[in-house]
Structures are given as structure tokens and as C-alpha cells.
Design a protein around this motif. Structure first.
Motif, mmCIF file in Angstrom:
data_model
loop_
_atom_site.group_PDB
_atom_site.id
_atom_site.type_symbol
_atom_site.label_atom_id
_atom_site.label_comp_id
_atom_site.label_asym_id
_atom_site.label_seq_id
_atom_site.Cartn_x
_atom_site.Cartn_y
_atom_site.Cartn_z
ATOM 1 N N TYR A 1 0.834 -1.202 0.000
ATOM 2 C CA TYR A 1 0.000 0.000 0.000
ATOM 3 C C TYR A 1 0.876 1.263 0.000
ATOM 4 C CZ TYR A 1 -4.449 -2.434 0.836
ATOM 5 O OH TYR A 1 -5.576 -3.216 0.711
ATOM 6 N N ALA A 2 1.953 1.252 -0.767
ATOM 7 C CA ALA A 2 2.893 2.377 -0.740
ATOM 8 C C ALA A 2 2.224 3.704 -1.096
ATOM 9 C CB ALA A 2 4.055 2.115 -1.691
ATOM 10 N N SER A 3 1.151 3.653 -1.883
ATOM 11 C CA SER A 3 0.536 4.925 -2.292
ATOM 12 C C SER A 3 -0.160 5.620 -1.128
ATOM 13 C CB SER A 3 -0.436 4.715 -3.452
ATOM 14 O OG SER A 3 -1.366 3.723 -3.134
ATOM 15 N N LEU A 4 -0.356 4.926 -0.013
ATOM 16 C CA LEU A 4 -0.903 5.606 1.170
ATOM 17 C C LEU A 4 0.154 6.441 1.903
ATOM 18 C CD1 LEU A 4 -3.494 3.063 2.600
ATOM 19 C CD2 LEU A 4 -3.928 5.450 2.053
ATOM 20 N N GLY B 1 1.358 9.125 0.900
ATOM 21 C CA GLY B 1 0.927 10.524 0.787
ATOM 22 C C GLY B 1 0.057 10.899 1.972
ATOM 23 N N ALA B 2 -0.962 10.076 2.213
ATOM 24 C CA ALA B 2 -1.843 10.306 3.365
ATOM 25 C C ALA B 2 -1.056 10.199 4.661
ATOM 26 C CB ALA B 2 -2.990 9.301 3.346
ATOM 27 N N PHE C 1 -6.416 4.912 8.070
ATOM 28 C CA PHE C 1 -6.648 5.901 7.016
ATOM 29 C C PHE C 1 -8.083 5.880 6.508
ATOM 30 C CE2 PHE C 1 -2.022 5.255 6.806
ATOM 31 C CZ PHE C 1 -1.652 6.559 7.067
ATOM 32 N N ASP D 1 -3.814 2.021 -8.714
ATOM 33 C CA ASP D 1 -4.047 1.447 -7.388
ATOM 34 C C ASP D 1 -5.536 1.252 -7.117
ATOM 35 O OD1 ASP D 1 -1.406 1.260 -6.727
ATOM 36 O OD2 ASP D 1 -1.342 3.107 -5.566
ATOM 37 N N ILE E 1 -6.632 -0.856 -4.002
ATOM 38 C CA ILE E 1 -5.765 -0.242 -2.992
ATOM 39 C C ILE E 1 -6.345 1.138 -2.700
ATOM 40 C CG2 ILE E 1 -3.456 0.642 -2.512
ATOM 41 C CD1 ILE E 1 -2.390 -1.640 -4.259
ATOM 42 N N ASN F 1 -7.305 4.954 -0.900
ATOM 43 C CA ASN F 1 -6.600 6.183 -0.568
ATOM 44 C C ASN F 1 -7.577 7.207 0.016
ATOM 45 O OD1 ASN F 1 -4.368 7.942 -0.331
ATOM 46 N ND2 ASN F 1 -3.483 7.121 -2.213
ATOM 47 N N CYS F 2 -7.024 8.334 0.452
ATOM 48 C CA CYS F 2 -7.823 9.402 1.055
ATOM 49 C C CYS F 2 -7.799 10.606 0.122
ATOM 50 C CB CYS F 2 -7.225 9.854 2.378
ATOM 51 S SG CYS F 2 -6.814 8.518 3.494
ATOM 52 N N LEU G 1 -4.072 16.870 2.743
ATOM 53 C CA LEU G 1 -4.046 15.888 1.656
ATOM 54 C C LEU G 1 -3.894 16.523 0.277
ATOM 55 C CD1 LEU G 1 -6.869 13.662 3.094
ATOM 56 C CD2 LEU G 1 -4.525 12.893 2.672
ATOM 57 N N GLY H 1 -0.148 15.876 0.959
ATOM 58 C CA GLY H 1 -0.630 14.496 0.827
ATOM 59 C C GLY H 1 -0.505 13.959 -0.589
ATOM 60 N N GLU I 1 3.605 12.113 -2.396
ATOM 61 C CA GLU I 1 4.039 10.734 -2.728
ATOM 62 C C GLU I 1 3.841 10.515 -4.218
ATOM 63 O OE1 GLU I 1 3.651 6.693 -3.978
ATOM 64 O OE2 GLU I 1 1.897 7.940 -3.740
#
Lengths: 320, 320
Positions: free
Chosen positions: A201-204, A206-207, A311, B137, B142, B144-145, B233, B237, B240
Motif C-alpha cells: 500500500y505504498a501509495s498511502l 501521501g496520506a 486511514f 491502485d 488499494i 486512498n484518502c 491531503l 498528501g 508521494e
């Protein structure tokens, strides 16, 4: 200037290399039985650098410290109290100590300058050196920006003047508390980042950056520091090296932990998470990311469940 | 709910895919001659996803918009003014528009909701959808926020309620100005990050994050927004995805530019840098990173010289 460097690991050996390069007279101390020390003594090299013959190596703290005006300490954060106490056998009055570590005392949640000054019996000066920068880059002439902070603006300025170069640009810090908490806390964010890598989950991240800074800013503000310090070089500015770099020990530790792979030794962020949870309780500030990291590490919680919960919990405002 | 998506590029096609997945009735518009549109019409797929047969594809804006309650716009930011103006031929009263782009009008420095509302002749509602997240993703589950923001808290809440899912957790924004500036500006930071990659100074991305957020926070505060929005965010945020990801178009563009390699088309951040420099002048706020990026792009300055100068200039306080 005559300086001493106490500690001969990656960062200690770099400080010696750097202080020598910019013209100081350097004595570096290591424990006689330390593998790092023995290797440097043997051929003046380690995995990162080659020390010039001008750097004096010694296993006697007294020899390193007695004639030094400025003393850099780069040892394990949890060993600082005992180490500082043993320094009291020497005449230290008016010497300047620069702590070059990133951590908090696990049992008490205390900052390292607090721990250090509680132990010191002589009137010494203390400052910190924090911020981003890979030893591998500096020795290849790739520059970076770092921070010196203390409670005494004149001291901060004097240290910056003695250490700045084309390789490291030092900024003056103005919030010792915020920079110490921030520099330590980035290792916990690094472990969380590694866990995100480990579960795919590397894209999290950012959050994680947005929520991690917010969480730490809230703590620093409640403790009486400046919340904006967290967004400076000492915390956010160290995220490249900690949250994204392949070299980051804390990130690699978190990744290995999430994948249930073996790892050599605990990362500093493990103790820091404990310390931050103490501060969370003392100051009544919620630290959900620290809580999640500690819960995965100490209570064997599932990292994916903990981090996704963190998250993806019910909708709310960004300001909370 | 009946929704329309105007634009069928990567993000437009994702919004259609996502709105359909969470149960909305979706019509997606694309220009008849657009390569993206023709490919979707042919086999309902592109490089990122497969559209269900329930998504209605049309090259008539009227057909897409007339029965839709909520309309998402995902076209090139610099084309928004002309596009919005052409929408006026329809009855749009009380429809909700959600702008899903990250940019500022290059010539004026205006925010996209300003540009849009200046053109609209009917009383419509407008909001923005910003924040991190890779299409690749999301389509692989996957999560995200992200952030919805507008000047009307009830509208923001209604959109969040209509769009939230296990895949995307939406936070309520409370600072439309800050989130629009921040979402646009992250592309300029992305170009600077790519330039650092291009000259082999990737480790300065830590300092770039700390100094980039500070620069944008200062601008947002002066413009009347909340400086802390930049650390949320919508800007930080999204680092990344923008500063570190291999997929970021702006980062890749900056890297290619610094290496003097060819690149397909200008990144959005090129126009945004121009817009931000207009705001810098209008509000009297220095934006050294934007200035350096624009100077490399427009005046053929050397990226290494510009970027190193930026980070290594004479010592000063972190707070400035």
C-alpha cells in the motif's frame, strides 16, 4: 577548533570526517571492543568513508573530551543517560555538547537534551543537530540542508558558523522542543511507511505524510512548541530519507516486520513509539499513527488491518 | 444518482469507472475525434481500466449533462474557461459541478472555480475533488484518502456522502482557496523534484518538501486562506504521487528537461508556475522554488545551478 566526536558508527564517523574536512582538529572516541572502532583503527575506513590520518582515534573518553571545545555525541539514544552520567568524572565546565541523535527516552518520554542536562553536574551548553542527509551523498559532494537548535540563539549561531560549508547548509532552529520531538518521531513515521511498503500500500504514504505531520504538530503545540516546526527540515524535511529511501533503517525494519521477515536489530523508532505514547497520555493528545505502529509491534496486531483502519475510518474534517 | 463525466482521459475515465462501481448512473462525454474516446467506444478499455457496459458514452455534451444532477469535469485546466462558456447553451440551473483538475489559469493566476463561475450564466454549484491516488491502485482495490472542498459546507457534505466508499475515503475540506492553490502548486514541486532526480540530487527532495510547503503556505496565508491547508491531503498528501512516483507526469517532465531528453508534451506544472508567479507579484510573496523552476523552463537557466543556489544560499532561520 578542537572538537571531539563520541561514537564511531555511521553518523559519528561521518561527523569526524566532515569536521576534519572543514578544518577542525578532531578526536573520535569509540569503545575498545566496538567492531566499528576496531575497523577504523585497522584501516581508517568503513562502509561509507575513509578517515584522514589527521583524525585522532581513541578509546579513552577523557582523552577525546578534555581538550575539546565542542563535543558531538552520536550514540544510541537509549544509552544517553548512562553515558552522560559517566562523563561527570571530567571537568566539563563551559564545554558545548551537540547531540546528533534522533530519539526520546523510551521509559520517560523525555527529550534527549532533557535527559542530558538532568545528568550533567557541570554548567555545560547543549544543542542538537538534526535534519536530512545521507552519509553516502555527503561524501560524494551532494549537499543538503540541516538544522542546529538550542535554547540559546547565540549558541545556535556559533555552532552554525563553525559547521556550515558548501556541503551542508545549516538553518537556525527556533524551537528546541519541536525539533527534538520531530526528529525522533520521524522514525515512527518511517516504520509506518515501511509497513505500507510491506503490505503493498505504498501509495498511502501521501496520506501518511499529511496525517503524520498533523499528528505530531498537534503534540508539539500542546507541549508548548511551535506546530510549524514539524513541517520544517527536522521532521518533514527528513521524510525523503526516512519514508522513501531504500537506506532508511526504520523503513526497512517496518517493511520486514509487516512481511514477517527476519531483521537484524530493532529500529530506534520502536523505542520512540513507546516514548510518544507516554507523551500522548501525559498531554492528552491522540496519536493514532503511533498507536497503530506500537500495536502492530507490541501486540502482534495485523499491520494491514491497523493501517487501513487508520486511514479509512469514517469521514471527517481534515482539520481534526 | 445520475451523473455526467466530461473528459475521458485517465482521470475522467477513472471517475466514470468509480461512479459506476459505487452505484451511480453514468454518462461520459468525450470529443468525437479524441483518441481516448474512440478507443473507449471501440472496446471500453484504456491503459488503466475496463468500463462496464452500464457507462453511457457520448460525444454530445448536452446528452451527457441534461439529465445529470452532478457533473464532473476532468479536462485540461487551461481549456476550462472556453469549455465552461460553451456549457451556457444548456439549462444548468442548480446543477452541481465538481472540478477534478489541478491547475491555475496561466494568464491570470485565477483559481479554476473562479474561472468557472466567471463564465457560468446560470446559478450552479461548484466544488473541487483533489488529493492523492493512482488510478492503477484504485482499480486494484488499494484505497486512498482524498478531499472535497467548496465554499458551501452542506454541498461539500452532500458530495462526500455521494462518493465515499471503501476505496476512497473523502475528507471535508474547509479552505477552497488553499486547496485549489495547493493542488495546482504540487505540480510545480513535482517538476522541481524531477529536476533534482535529473541532476542526481534526489536527496534534496527532503529539503524541497520542507521549503516547498513553506513557500506555498506563505502564499495561501497572504491570499486569505489557511496556511495549514498546504500541509493537508490536497498538497503535501499528494507529494508521494508527485514528488516520488515513477508515474508522475510532472516529475518525469522535470527529469527529462534537466537531462535535456525529449518529452511528449508540456506538464501542467509549466503553466501553473507562470500562474503562481503572477500571484507572487500580485500579493507580494516571494516564491523562490517557483521562480527557479520557471527560470530553468523559460530562460534556459542551468537546473543544477538554480536548484543548488536555492537550497544552499546563505544561512538563515527556518521560519523565513
Amino acid at each position: 577548533m578542537k572538537v571531539a566526536v563520541l561514537g564511531c558508527g555511521r553518523w559519528g564517523s561521518f561527523i569526524s570526517w566532515y569536521a576534519d574536512k572543514i578544518g577542525h582538529e578532531v578526536a573520535m572516541w569509540g569503545r575498545a571492543e566496538s567492531k566499528n572502532y576496531r575497523r577504523l583503527l585497522l584501516d581508517r575506513t568503513n562502509d561509507y568513508l575513509v578517515l584522514s590520518s589527521a583524525v585522532h582515534l581513541t578509546n579513552s573518553v577523557i582523552e577525546a573530551v578534555e581538550s575539546a571545545e565542542m563535543i558531538f555525541i552520536a550514540i544510541s539514544a537509549q544509552e544517553l543517560r548512562g553515558f552522560a552520567n559517566r562523563l561527570n568524572d571530567m571537568e566539563l565546565s563551559n564545554k558545548t555538547f551537540v547531540l546528533c541523535m534522533k530519539g526520546l527516552e523510551s521509559e520517560s518520554g523525555k527529550r534527549l537534551t532533557q535527559v542530558f542536562m538532568e545528568e550533567m553536574k557541570s554548567p555545560v551548553k547543549v544543542a542538537i543537530w538534526v535534519g536530512p542527509g545521507h552519509v553516502q551523498d555527503f561524501t560524494n559532494d551532494i549537499p543538503n540542508c540541516m538544522v542546529i537548535d538550542s535554547e540559546d540563539a547565540d549558541l545556535t549561531k556559533r555552532i552554525v558558523d563553525s559547521l556550515g560549508s558548501e556541503t551542508i547548509r545549516f538553518y537556525y532552529g527556533h524551537d528546541l522542543l519541536g525539533n527534538e520531538i520531530g526528529a525522533a518521531a520521524k522514525n515512527v513515521i518511517g516504520i509506518a511507511a515501511g509497513m505500507l511498503d510491506g503490505i503493498g500500500y505504498a501509495s498511502l504514504k501521501g496520506a501518511l505524510m499529511a496525517r503524520g505531520t498533523k499528528e505530531m504538530a498537534r503534540l508539539v503545540k500542546t507541549m508548548g512548541g511551535d506546530e510549524l516546526t514539524i513541517y520544517g527540515l527536522g521532521h518533514l524535511g527528513d521524510y525523503e530519507a526516512t519514508v522513501f529511501s531504500k537506506h532508511s533503517h526504520n523503513r526497512r525494519f517496518g517493511e520486514a516486520f509487516a512481511k514477517k521477515e527476519p531483521f537484524e536489530k530493532l529500529a530506534e523508532g520502536v523505542a520512540t513509539a513507546k516514548a510518544l505514547l507516554r507523551l500522548s497520555e501525559q498531554y492528552g493528545v491522540e496519536l493514532p499513527i503511533c498507536q497503530a505502529v506500537d500495536s502492530v509491534l507490541s501486540e502482534d496486531s495485523d499491520p494491514k488491518e491497523q493501517l487501513v483502519r487508520l486511514f479509512m475510518r469514517p469521514v471527517k474534517s481534515e482539520n481534526v
